[in-house]
Design a protein around this motif. Sequence first.
Motif, PDB file in Angstrom:
ATOM      1  N   ARG A  77      -1.740   3.239   1.767  1.00  0.00           N
ATOM      2  CA  ARG A  77      -0.955   2.331   2.921  1.00  0.00           C
ATOM      3  C   ARG A  77      -2.098   1.642   3.825  1.00  0.00           C
ATOM      4  O   ARG A  77      -1.893   0.429   4.423  1.00  0.00           O
ATOM      5  CB  ARG A  77      -0.013   3.088   3.903  1.00  0.00           C
ATOM      6  N   GLN A  78      -3.236   2.446   4.084  1.00  0.00           N
ATOM      7  CA  GLN A  78      -4.256   1.535   4.928  1.00  0.00           C
ATOM      8  C   GLN A  78      -4.833   0.375   4.245  1.00  0.00           C
ATOM      9  O   GLN A  78      -5.516  -0.503   4.865  1.00  0.00           O
ATOM     10  CB  GLN A  78      -5.553   2.574   5.094  1.00  0.00           C
ATOM     11  N   PHE A  79      -4.663   0.378   2.885  1.00  0.00           N
ATOM     12  CA  PHE A  79      -5.146  -0.842   2.114  1.00  0.00           C
ATOM     13  C   PHE A  79      -3.986  -1.703   1.719  1.00  0.00           C
ATOM     14  O   PHE A  79      -3.858  -2.465   0.717  1.00  0.00           O
ATOM     15  CB  PHE A  79      -5.795  -0.530   0.693  1.00  0.00           C
ATOM     16  N   GLY A  80      -2.652  -1.766   2.724  1.00  0.00           N
ATOM     17  CA  GLY A  80      -1.613  -2.465   2.467  1.00  0.00           C
ATOM     18  C   GLY A  80      -0.954  -2.546   1.281  1.00  0.00           C
ATOM     19  O   GLY A  80      -0.063  -2.995   0.856  1.00  0.00           O
ATOM     20  N   THR A  81      -0.687  -1.198   0.810  1.00  0.00           N
ATOM     21  CA  THR A  81       0.024  -0.889  -0.667  1.00  0.00           C
ATOM     22  C   THR A  81       1.489  -0.364  -0.335  1.00  0.00           C
ATOM     23  O   THR A  81       1.618   0.200   0.692  1.00  0.00           O
ATOM     24  CB  THR A  81      -0.724   0.134  -1.328  1.00  0.00           C
ATOM     25  N   PHE A  82       2.242  -0.951  -1.129  1.00  0.00           N
ATOM     26  CA  PHE A  82       3.698  -0.786  -0.931  1.00  0.00           C
ATOM     27  C   PHE A  82       4.444  -0.078  -2.145  1.00  0.00           C
ATOM     28  O   PHE A  82       3.785  -0.529  -3.112  1.00  0.00           O
ATOM     29  CB  PHE A  82       4.612  -1.817  -0.019  1.00  0.00           C
ATOM     30  N   PRO A  83       5.238   0.755  -1.996  1.00  0.00           N
ATOM     31  CA  PRO A  83       5.953   1.407  -3.181  1.00  0.00           C
ATOM     32  C   PRO A  83       6.699   0.220  -4.163  1.00  0.00           C
ATOM     33  O   PRO A  83       7.575  -0.530  -3.638  1.00  0.00           O
ATOM     34  CB  PRO A  83       6.706   2.502  -2.592  1.00  0.00           C
ATOM     35  N   VAL A  84       6.887   0.682  -5.472  1.00  0.00           N
ATOM     36  CA  VAL A  84       7.723   0.169  -6.167  1.00  0.00           C
ATOM     37  C   VAL A  84       8.378   0.804  -7.288  1.00  0.00           C
ATOM     38  O   VAL A  84       7.702   1.919  -7.673  1.00  0.00           O
ATOM     39  CB  VAL A  84       7.082  -1.296  -7.104  1.00  0.00           C
ATOM     40  N   LYS A  85       9.712   0.973  -7.552  1.00  0.00           N
ATOM     41  CA  LYS A  85      10.421   1.697  -8.418  1.00  0.00           C
ATOM     42  C   LYS A  85      10.191   1.213 -10.000  1.00  0.00           C
ATOM     43  O   LYS A  85      10.426   0.077 -10.081  1.00  0.00           O
ATOM     44  CB  LYS A  85      11.852   1.684  -8.316  1.00  0.00           C
ATOM     45  N   ARG A  86       9.661   2.046 -10.595  1.00  0.00           N
ATOM     46  CA  ARG A  86       9.225   1.587 -12.226  1.00  0.00           C
ATOM     47  C   ARG A  86      10.612   1.913 -13.012  1.00  0.00           C
ATOM     48  O   ARG A  86      11.397   2.787 -12.776  1.00  0.00           O
ATOM     49  CB  ARG A  86       8.234   2.405 -12.748  1.00  0.00           C
ATOM     50  N   GLY A  87      10.717   1.113 -14.077  1.00  0.00           N
ATOM     51  CA  GLY A  87      11.902   1.401 -14.847  1.00  0.00           C
ATOM     52  C   GLY A  87      13.104   0.468 -14.501  1.00  0.00           C
ATOM     53  O   GLY A  87      14.262   0.590 -15.391  1.00  0.00           O
ATOM     54  N   ALA A  88      12.805  -0.231 -13.438  1.00  0.00           N
ATOM     55  CA  ALA A  88      13.950  -0.885 -13.140  1.00  0.00           C
ATOM     56  C   ALA A  88      13.809  -2.042 -12.070  1.00  0.00           C
ATOM     57  O   ALA A  88      12.662  -2.167 -11.637  1.00  0.00           O
ATOM     58  CB  ALA A  88      15.139  -0.003 -12.226  1.00  0.00           C
ATOM     59  N   VAL A  89      14.596  -3.219 -12.047  1.00  0.00           N
ATOM     60  CA  VAL A  89      14.343  -4.266 -11.107  1.00  0.00           C
ATOM     61  C   VAL A  89      14.364  -3.793  -9.428  1.00  0.00           C
ATOM     62  O   VAL A  89      15.228  -3.375  -9.076  1.00  0.00           O
ATOM     63  CB  VAL A  89      15.268  -5.080 -11.418  1.00  0.00           C
TER      64      VAL A  89
END
Length: 201
Positions: A77-89
């Motif tokens: 998160r210190q590098f501006g990363t945010f989560p994404v769910k894989r396998g779906a939109v």
Amino acid sequence: MGYKIVRAVLDFIFFVIFRLHVEGRENVPQTGAIIVAPNHKSDWDPPLIGVAFNTRIIHYMAKEELFKNPFLGWLIRQFGTFPVKRGAVDRTAIRQALRELKAGNPLGIFPEGTRIRREGLGRFHSGMASLALMTGTPVVPVAVIGSRWMPHKKGPLAVLIGKPVEVKKQRPTDEKVAELNDVVKGKIQGLMDEYMKRVHG
């Protein structure tokens, strides 16, 4: 403050201990939105590319599983990363990605979608090209070499940054997505081939 400390530690680890080599920093636009499109061999890739882009923070879309580890979650998160769910939109992640681009930030997306454990590049998914076409955002191709073996070092470790690929804003049809993916994939392969030719003669 967290970013500066993490940055200093990673600079030491990658540049001093692992002897990371970086080429093409002059190709990184200093302002405005860009999509950073690297190949993907290892979980080490995001921080490696993060230190290679020394003047801008890349906001990555990263699989949500990485955030389950409290320390790793805080670190990325210190590098501006945010989560994404894989396998779906994942509409939440897409909205966040569009917000980052609208704010003029670099957005990092691995076109292969997952780590490719074998030699060479994997199949490119539609996400990177679709976002680029929808928004008319330039794509910066990036080749990462040698991260597959980390934390061991086998051969050269390098991040090679290519010239931005200009993208005209338009509807992301299957044909246009495939066309842009082919261009970016070719640029990444070209960066790899040219570098390895120089290293190995």
